[in-house]
Enzyme design. Structure first.
Site, PDB file in Angstrom:
ATOM      1  N   THR A  25     -16.025 -46.378  42.439  1.00  0.00           N
ATOM      2  CA  THR A  25     -16.749 -45.624  40.518  1.00  0.00           C
ATOM      3  C   THR A  25     -15.452 -44.383  39.726  1.00  0.00           C
ATOM      4  O   THR A  25     -14.465 -44.665  41.257  1.00  0.00           O
ATOM      5  CB  THR A  25     -18.205 -45.676  40.361  1.00  0.00           C
ATOM      6  OG1 THR A  25     -18.746 -45.782  39.529  1.00  0.00           O
ATOM      7  CG2 THR A  25     -18.417 -43.957  40.806  1.00  0.00           C
ATOM      8  N   ASN A  26     -15.822 -44.595  38.864  1.00  0.00           N
ATOM      9  CA  ASN A  26     -15.193 -43.765  38.637  1.00  0.00           C
ATOM     10  C   ASN A  26     -16.023 -42.687  37.655  1.00  0.00           C
ATOM     11  O   ASN A  26     -17.113 -42.581  37.045  1.00  0.00           O
ATOM     12  CB  ASN A  26     -14.292 -44.596  37.952  1.00  0.00           C
ATOM     13  CG  ASN A  26     -14.531 -44.791  36.056  1.00  0.00           C
ATOM     14  OD1 ASN A  26     -15.055 -44.590  35.208  1.00  0.00           O
ATOM     15  ND2 ASN A  26     -14.230 -45.822  36.825  1.00  0.00           N
ATOM     16  N   ARG A  27     -14.889 -41.558  36.893  1.00  0.00           N
ATOM     17  CA  ARG A  27     -15.607 -40.387  36.355  1.00  0.00           C
ATOM     18  C   ARG A  27     -16.881 -40.546  35.056  1.00  0.00           C
ATOM     19  O   ARG A  27     -16.909 -40.244  34.117  1.00  0.00           O
ATOM     20  CB  ARG A  27     -14.858 -38.736  36.421  1.00  0.00           C
ATOM     21  CG  ARG A  27     -14.429 -38.033  37.588  1.00  0.00           C
ATOM     22  CD  ARG A  27     -13.765 -37.223  37.607  1.00  0.00           C
ATOM     23  NE  ARG A  27     -12.907 -36.886  38.925  1.00  0.00           N
ATOM     24  CZ  ARG A  27     -13.535 -35.800  39.658  1.00  0.00           C
ATOM     25  NH1 ARG A  27     -15.612 -35.899  38.984  1.00  0.00           N
ATOM     26  NH2 ARG A  27     -13.822 -35.737  40.132  1.00  0.00           N
TER      27      ARG A  27
END
Ligand code: C5P
Length: 214
Positions: A25-27
């Site tokens: 995933t990412n931030r």
């Protein structure tokens, strides 16, 4: 002010499964997209938010479709896009996903592990290719370098009406996960408008107002 029948917005990150307990995933916090949906709901008959996993309350008068992966987000966005007159793709969609999703939890071994990743669908590009007359399409360009040049080429490549460029380099004070943001909006004619650093809520109102008044 112009009135919209349906505004469709995507927000948040996507999750790409590796196995039943792991994902990539990412931030992205989803804050910008949720703020846009809230601002949009005051000028549209219907506002639809397609959201990746985030920790935010859905704004009043907004219909939220929860998704996890880029593939699920693509399906929901393309389904909802048909009768939308404004679409803003604000989600931080994964560009790659694991090519093989393991059915059972992967076991560790002593050596290195190589994950093979494959490209996900570029949802915004697909929306641009299928864009109808009278449909306004906007995307975000989160960049760390050559911000305006990269954003402009994205606008053309994806057949957008607006690209909203933001600096997500570690030296900038806005962007991913933060409460504030600053952006530059570029339109098809190359006109640029700078929106200085402010809360995502205020910025969302300014972005919607700018796009609507165009
Ligand atoms: O090409 P890039 O990923 O930088 O473009 C960013 C824009 O494209 C954002 O609006 C993002 O929501 C959208 N995007 C997408 N599908 C992807 C990757 C990005 O719709 N697979």
């Amino acid at each position: 002010m112009k009135h919209f029948k349906k505004i469709l917005i995507s927000a948040g990150p996507t999750r790409e499964k590796i196995d039943p307990v792991r994902f990539i995933t990412n931030r992205s916090s989803g804050k910008m997209g949720y703020a846009l949906a809230e601002a949009a709901s005051s000028i549209a008959d219907e506002t639809v938010l397609v959201s990746g996993p985030v920790n935010l309350d859905v704004p009043a008068n907004v219909r939220c479709i929860n998704v996890e992966s880029a593939a699920e987000m693509a399906r929901a966005m393309l389904d909802e896009a048909d009768n939308a007159d404004l679409i803003i793709m604000c989600a931080a969609v994964a560009d790659y996903r694991p090519k093989f999703v393991h059915e059972n939890k992967m076991k560790k071994s002593d050596g290195d592990l190589t994950l093979v990743l494959e490209r996900t669908e570029d949802i915004l590009k697909s929306l641009g290719a299928a864009k109808k007359t009278n449909q306004i399409l906007a995307g975000f360009a989160a960049e760390t370098n050559d911000i305006l040049q990269n954003a402009k080429s994205k606008l053309e490549r994806k057949n957008l009406d607006f690209i909203i460029a933001n600096d997500v380099s570690s030296s900038s004070s806005g962007g991913f996960g933060k409460d504030q943001n600053a952006v530059t909006i570029i339109d098809r004619s190359g006109r640029m408008e700078v929106f200085e650093l402010c809360s995502k809520k205020e910025l969302a109102e300014q972005i919607i107002e700018y796009i609507v008044s165009f």
